[in-house]
Write a protein that holds these residues in place. Structure first.
Motif, short mmCIF file in Angstrom:
data_model
loop_
_atom_site.label_atom_id
_atom_site.label_comp_id
_atom_site.label_asym_id
_atom_site.label_seq_id
_atom_site.Cartn_x
_atom_site.Cartn_y
_atom_site.Cartn_z
N ARG A 52 -8.90 11.76 -1.59
CA ARG A 52 -7.69 10.93 -1.51
C ARG A 52 -8.07 9.46 -1.76
O ARG A 52 -8.80 8.86 -0.96
N ASP A 88 0.87 -1.19 0.00
CA ASP A 88 0.00 0.00 0.00
C ASP A 88 0.90 1.23 0.00
O ASP A 88 1.68 1.43 0.93
N ASN A 121 -6.81 5.69 -2.09
CA ASN A 121 -5.69 4.84 -1.63
C ASN A 121 -5.86 3.43 -2.23
O ASN A 121 -6.91 2.80 -2.07
N LEU A 147 0.80 5.06 0.22
CA LEU A 147 -0.14 6.12 0.62
C LEU A 147 0.01 7.34 -0.30
O LEU A 147 1.12 7.74 -0.65
#
Length: 577
Positions: free
Chosen positions: A538, A481, A540, A483
Motif C-alpha cells: 500500500r 492525503d 500512500n 488514503l
C-alpha cells in the motif's frame, strides 16, 4: 474760417499712427463761388509715435514731423509756400521705402502739389525721417476746382502685410530669446569685418504648399534701427494668403553662415514674440493675416552642437513570482538642440511578460517600442519625461533555472535595460544601467514515512514533514492525503478535515524557513481482496500546494506492506499396517 476734421488714420511699419486732418472749408465750394480766401483749404498730416506701452505719444502740431507746405510759387522752395498746411486729409502708408530700406512711406492728398495753380495731387514722405516730401505728383488741374479740396481719401490698390522677426543664436538652447543672445544677421567668414555677399542668412518665401515663390531676403543689420535688438528679416506679402518661410537649405552646408547650427526647440513658453517657430527643417508656417498688419512673431532660433539623449530605468529590487510590477523609464535631451527621430526600445528578458505601458508603444513579442519623434532639449527645473512599463514576473516554477536536478532556484535575477536612439548617425544609442530585479518564490520540501510492514487490522502511524525552503512566504497552503484502499483514517494531528478517504489540512501561511510535522494514524484492513494475498503493498501519497505562484505542488509518499497469516490444514493418516 478753417473747420478741421480728422478724416483718415493709417499705421506705419514701425507702429506709428498717422493722422490726416482736412478742412471742411475746402468741401464747401470753389473759388468762383466763394472767393479764393474763403476756400483756401488747409489741413495737416501728424505723426503719433509708439510709446512702448501699447499706446502712442501726442503728435507735435507745432514742429510737424512732416513738412506739408505746398503751392511752391517761388521756384519750388518749400519755405515760400502758398499753403502753410496743404494736406487735405487722405493718408495711406506703404511698407519699406523707394530705396529698399525699412520704415515705409506715407502718402497724403495735397493741394497745389507742384508749381501749377489750381491743382491737386499727393506728397510722398519717408515716414520715419519725415521732413520734406520725397516725391510730389499732380492728379488734376481744372478751373472749376481752383483752391477747393478736390481729392478724397487715398486707398492702396494692393493690400499688404509684413511678416518677420529674428534669426538669432539660442546660446543656452532653451528656445527662448533671452537677453544678450545675439542676432545671426551674418557670419564674417573671411574675417574682414564687412558683410560680403554670401555672408548673410538667406531666407526663402514659399507658398502654403511649400513651393518657392522666388522671393528671398538676406539677414543683415536690424530691420528697424530704432530697436537695439530687433528684427533682422522681413517679407511683404498678401494679407489673405498662407505662406511658409524657410532658411535656405544651403545655409547649413560647410562654409555657409549656419554650418554646425540647427533649429532650436520651438513654441517654448507662452510669449510668441520670444519663442522660436521653425521646425527641425528650418521652416515656419505663416497663417493668414490682416490687411496692413505688421506680424513679427516668426523667429528662427539656432543652436550650435549636438543633441545628447539620455535614459534611465528603475524598478523594485525584489518581486514575488507571479507579481505585476512597474518599470519607470525617465529620459530626455541634455544637448544643445532637439534630437530628431527618437525611439525608445525595451526588450524584456525571459521570465517577464508585458502587461501595459504609457506612451502608446508598439509591442512585438518581448520587444516594446516607443516612437518619440522630435525630442526637445531639457528645460532646467522641469520634471523629466517619464514612461511607465507594467510587466509580470513569471509564476511558473519550471521557468526558474535548475540548481541541482530536479531542484530549481528560488531566486532569479532579471536584468532589463532600455535603449534610446536618434536618427543622427553620429550619435550612438544610449543604454540605461542594468540594475537587476530579483524574482523570488516559495518552495516546498515534503517527506512522509511509515512502517515497512503492518499486520492486517493493525493501527499504525505516518509521519509527514513539510518545510518552505524558499525565500518568501507561501499563502493558502493546503496538504491533502487520499488514503488508498486497504487503509482507513483513524486520527491525525493539526487542524484537518476528513471526507471519506480524503484527509485535508488547511495550513494557511507557511513562511520562508518554516517547518511543520504531522502524524496520521490509520488502520490496515482486516480482510484482503482475496485469500491468495498475504502481502499487500500500500503506497500512500500526500500532496502540498499553495495559491502563491512559483512553488508548484510537491508530493511525499510511503509504502507499507500489509501482511496477514495464511492458515493451512494438513491431514495425515498412519501408514497401513
Amino acid at each position: 474760417y478753417h473747420q478741421p476734421m480728422l478724416t483718415s488714420i493709417a499705421f506705419a511699419e514701425d507702429g506709428s499712427m498717422l493722422l490726416g486732418l482736412r478742412s471742411r472749408t475746402g468741401d464747401m465750394g470753389t473759388t468762383p463761388m466763394l472767393g479764393s480766401d474763403v476756400v483756401h483749404s488747409e489741413g495737416d498730416l501728424l505723426r503719433a509715435a509708439p510709446d512702448g506701452s501699447g499706446g502712442w505719444t501726442t503728435p507735435n502740431s507745432v514742429n510737424d514731423h512732416f513738412n506739408d507746405s505746398s503751392g511752391f510759387v517761388y521756384a519750388g522752395n518749400p519755405s515760400q509756400a502758398e499753403y502753410i498746411e496743404g494736406a487735405q486729409g487722405g493718408v495711406a502708408t506703404v511698407p519699406g521705402s523707394s530705396t529698399g530700406t525699412f520704415g515705409g512711406e506715407a502718402i497724403t492728398t495735397m493741394a497745389w502739389p507742384l508749381n501749377a495753380n489750381y491743382t491737386g495731387g499727393a506728397f510722398w514722405y519717408d515716414q520715419r525721417t519725415g521732413g520734406n516730401a520725397t516725391a510730389r505728383e499732380q492728379t488734376y488741374n481744372g478751373d472749376q476746382h481752383f483752391k477747393s479740396a478736390g481729392l478724397g481719401d487715398v486707398e492702396l490698390l494692393c493690400n499688404w502685410r509684413a511678416i518677420g522677426s529674428r534669426v538669432w543664436h539660442d546660446t543656452n538652447g532653451n528656445g527662448i530669446q533671452d537677453p544678450g543672445e545675439p542676432d545671426m544677421t551674418w557670419n564674417d567668414l573671411n574675417g574682414n569685418g564687412v558683410q560680403d555677399p554670401g555672408e548673410g542668412v538667406r531666407l526663402q518665401l514659399l507658398d502654403a504648399s511649400g513651393v518657392p515663390t522666388g522671393a528671398e531676403v538676406v539677414t543683415a543689420a536690424q530691420v528697424n534701427p530704432d530697436t537695439p535688438q530687433g528684427d533682422n528679416w522681413r517679407f511683404y506679402v498678401s494679407p489673405h494668403e498662407q505662406y511658409q518661410v524657410r532658411i535656405h537649405p544651403d545655409m547649413f552646408l560647410p562654409g555657409q553662415p549656419l554650418f554646425g547650427f540647427t533649429p532650436t526647440q520651438r513654441n517654448v513658453g507662452g510669449d510668441t514674440r520670444r519663442d522660436s517657430d521653425a521646425d527641425a527643417n528650418g521652416i515656419i508656417a505663416v497663417p493668414v493675416g490682416l490687411r496692413s498688419q505688421i506680424d513679427l512673431r516668426y523667429a528662427f532660433g539656432l543652436v550650435e552642437g549636438d543633441p545628447e539623449p539620455w535614459i534611465d530605468k528603475t524598478a523594485p529590487a525584489t518581486v514575488a513570482s507571479g507579481q505585476q510590477f512597474a518599470y519607470t523609464i525617465t529620459y530626455g535631451n541634455r544637448g544643445r538642440r532637439a534630437a530628431p527621430g527618437v525611439t525608445i526600445v525595451d526588450t524584456l528578458p525571459t521570465g517577464l511578460t508585458f502587461v501595459s505601458a504609457t506612451g502608446s508603444p508598439s509591442v512585438s513579442g518581448q520587444t516594446i517600442t516607443w516612437n518619440i519623434g522630435n525630442l526637445p532639449v531639457d528645460v532646467p527645473g522641469d520634471p523629466p519625461r517619464t514612461l511607465t512599463l507594467m510587466v509580470r514576473a513569471t509564476g511558473n516554477e519550471a521557468d526558474f533555472p535548475i540548481t541541482t536536478a530536479p531542484e530549481r532556484a528560488t531566486t532569479w535575477d532579471r536584468v532589463n535595460v532600455v535603449i534610446i536612439s536618434t536618427t543622427i548617425p553620429t550619435i550612438p544609442p544610449v543604454i540605461s544601467t542594468g540594475t537587476p530585479t530579483q524574482i523570488q518564490r516559495p518552495n516546498f520540501l515534503i517527506s512522509k514515512s511509515g512502517p515497512a510492514t503492518a499486520g492486517a487490522g493493525e493501527y499504525f502511524d505516518y509521519t509527514i514533514t513539510v518545510r518552505n525552503n524558499g525565500v518568501i512566504a507561501a499563502n493558502g497552503v493546503q496538504m491533502e492525503d487520499t488514503l488508498p484502499t486497504g487503509l482507513t483514517y483513524h486520527a491525525a494531528t493539526g487542524g484537518h478535515s476528513v471526507s471519506g478517504q480524503r484527509v485535508l489540512w488547511d495550513i494557511g501561511t507557511l513562511n520562508a524557513g518554516e517547518q511543520h510535522t504531522y502524524n496520521l494514524r490509520v488502520r490496515a484492513a482486516a480482510v484482503f481482496p482475496n485469500d491468495a494475498i498475504i502481502n499487500w503493498n500500500r503506497t500512500n501519497i500526500v500532496e502540498i500546494r499553495t495559491t502563491t505562484p512559483g512553488a508548484g505542488s510537491k508530493w511525499g509518499s510511503s509504502t507499507t506492506i500489509l501482511q496477514r497469516p495464511r492458515l493451512t490444514i494438513t491431514l495425515t493418516s498412519p501408514s497401513p499396517v
